[in-house]
Design an enzyme around this catalytic site. Sequence first.
Site, PDB file in Angstrom:
ATOM      1  CG  ASP A 168      -1.862   7.480 -14.466  1.00  0.00           C
ATOM      2  OD1 ASP A 168      -2.147   8.052 -13.398  1.00  0.00           O
ATOM      3  OD2 ASP A 168      -0.791   7.657 -15.063  1.00  0.00           O
TER       4      ASP A 168
ATOM      5  CG  HIS B 283      -9.774  -0.413  -1.084  1.00  0.00           C
ATOM      6  ND1 HIS B 283      -8.730  -0.963  -1.799  1.00  0.00           N
ATOM      7  CD2 HIS B 283      -9.221   0.576  -0.310  1.00  0.00           C
ATOM      8  CE1 HIS B 283      -7.601  -0.345  -1.472  1.00  0.00           C
ATOM      9  NE2 HIS B 283      -7.868   0.585  -0.582  1.00  0.00           N
TER      10      HIS B 283
ATOM     11  CD  GLU C 114      -2.273   2.847  -3.287  1.00  0.00           C
ATOM     12  OE1 GLU C 114      -3.284   3.507  -3.579  1.00  0.00           O
ATOM     13  OE2 GLU C 114      -2.019   2.470  -2.130  1.00  0.00           O
TER      14      GLU C 114
ATOM     15  CG  ASP D 264      -1.760   1.233   1.348  1.00  0.00           C
ATOM     16  OD1 ASP D 264      -2.648   1.401   0.497  1.00  0.00           O
ATOM     17  OD2 ASP D 264      -1.535   2.036   2.279  1.00  0.00           O
ATOM     18  CB  ALA D 265       0.217   4.422   0.072  1.00  0.00           C
TER      19      ALA D 265
ATOM     20  N   GLY E 182     -15.013   3.506  -2.015  1.00  0.00           N
ATOM     21  CA  GLY E 182     -15.152   3.861  -0.609  1.00  0.00           C
ATOM     22  C   GLY E 182     -14.740   5.272  -0.268  1.00  0.00           C
TER      23      GLY E 182
END
Length: 566
Positions: A304, A371, A283, A251-252, A375
Amino acid sequence: MKWGPQRISGDEIRFRLWAPDPDVVHLEFSDDTALEMSRHDAGWFEIDAAVPVGTCYRFRVDNELAVPDPASRQQSGGVHAWSVVTDPDAYRWTSADWRGRPWEEAVILELHVGALGGFAGVAQQLEHWRSLGITAIELMPIGDFGGARNWGYDGVLPYAVAESYGTPDELKALVDQAHGLGMMIMLDVVYNHFGPDGNYLGAYAASFFDETANTPWGGAVAVLRGPVRRYFIDNALMWLDEYRFDGLRFDAVHAIGNVEFLDEMAAEIRAKMPDRQIHLVLENEHNDPDRLLPGQYDAQWNDDFHNVMHVLLTGEAEAYYAGFADDPTTMLARCLSQGFIYQGEDAGNGPRGKPSAHLEATSFVSFLQNHDQIGNRAMGERLLHLTDPARLRAAVALLLLCPQIPMLFMGDETGSHSPFLFFTDFNDELADAVRNGRRQEFAHFKAFSDPETRESIPDPNHPDTFMASAPQPGPDAAQWLSFYADLIALRHQHIVPRLKDARGIDAAILGDKAVSARWKMADGSTLVIALNLGESAVTFPSPDGVILFALGEAGEPASFAAWILI
């Protein structure tokens, strides 16, 4: 030294804690026994004790604060309570010979374990997804968090499975069952921050965090420090080794801000698991192709693709969609032929990305929904509420038949109208802060500029918000299931065998919201697609090869076609 309890022999367990700040640390058990731990170099405390599996323990720092093990494999009573001694070797695997599947075979379904009823609930749906053609499921983060309901990105004990989802062995049973069905199972992990409820690391290891850097969620982790780096790399290895996950989505990672750490983690995973097909996905808002070279990370989530498709399908141009609202047709053409849209251009807050046309098409994971993109909307609406079904079907055809790795979100396949909302299970002042912060986050959106309107945004902490997020089949579920199944079958039959090393050739603008694109496939053939999401008819290229799929009248609004030139 390694984090977490390590079995020495029999019931003999070595307990460790990296706590460079306090002078004294005790190991406490739930029977009121307490043992003073020995201090070693570089801030490590250690002690051996003979205790059976199931023993509850914790650490007491400087005779004051009681804390769980930050590398606990299981908790009893929540993230503020007791850690539990487990036996990572107790589970008896039935699919021990499983070595994975090639990356190009991946058709991914992202899901939230809690919304589907825990590990057991997910297991009940595996055969359904396999029959659809899904080859990989990806679990949103399962590390333990405060309360019983959470997306998982507020985790504070990344080694422990969330109690509300099930036990470590129930998770292993899910992985085992997936492998027995020939399905890969991946896990989303969060190594850039900790949640706000139950993170005690700063109380005894302030240097775990980088005081000079911040993330949107709080202090950045100090991955330049050896114990911190090992904490996360060993966590990745645990999920892949002890639980036999087939891959991880990180994640990130732009919020970690250290590419050397990313490179070291990938290299160590590859070196320690050379006989398995392990897939590592990033990510990364930086659109960094240098991390996607052979032997490193397999792919990056291609936001993108989602962002430009969302603009084309809905016309929305607020927030981060603003960066895709100026000539989205040209942007889609670039995305299909080259991967990233932003390859060094100003994305609104400075340059973003590097050239990516040299990468394989499978270096990108594409999606219409996930998500975040559902979300992080105030009301959690899916695309079925935001665009017409005909255009959505054309977009789904593009997603599933273009060479980038496709990912669905739970409920897509049944045309679900259920929202996916932001939910938590915090209490008192933290609950108020999250509720108010969530509503204030949308104050700059036109639809929620009025304070009374913002009050309609669901309270993240209310149980109904979580319950509403469980996907229910839509009224046209049978038609959507058939549509997805047919397209995925075509992908497995015609695209996947030609996919390894496939690369974009070029793309063309056919009209407003209409493009065509070509890829050179592994067998020398050329895959061609044409898509029209606009209001006016265009002229599609002549399909001189083998038609794979056509939707609508060629060139008319909401039409799509794909064919192979041998």
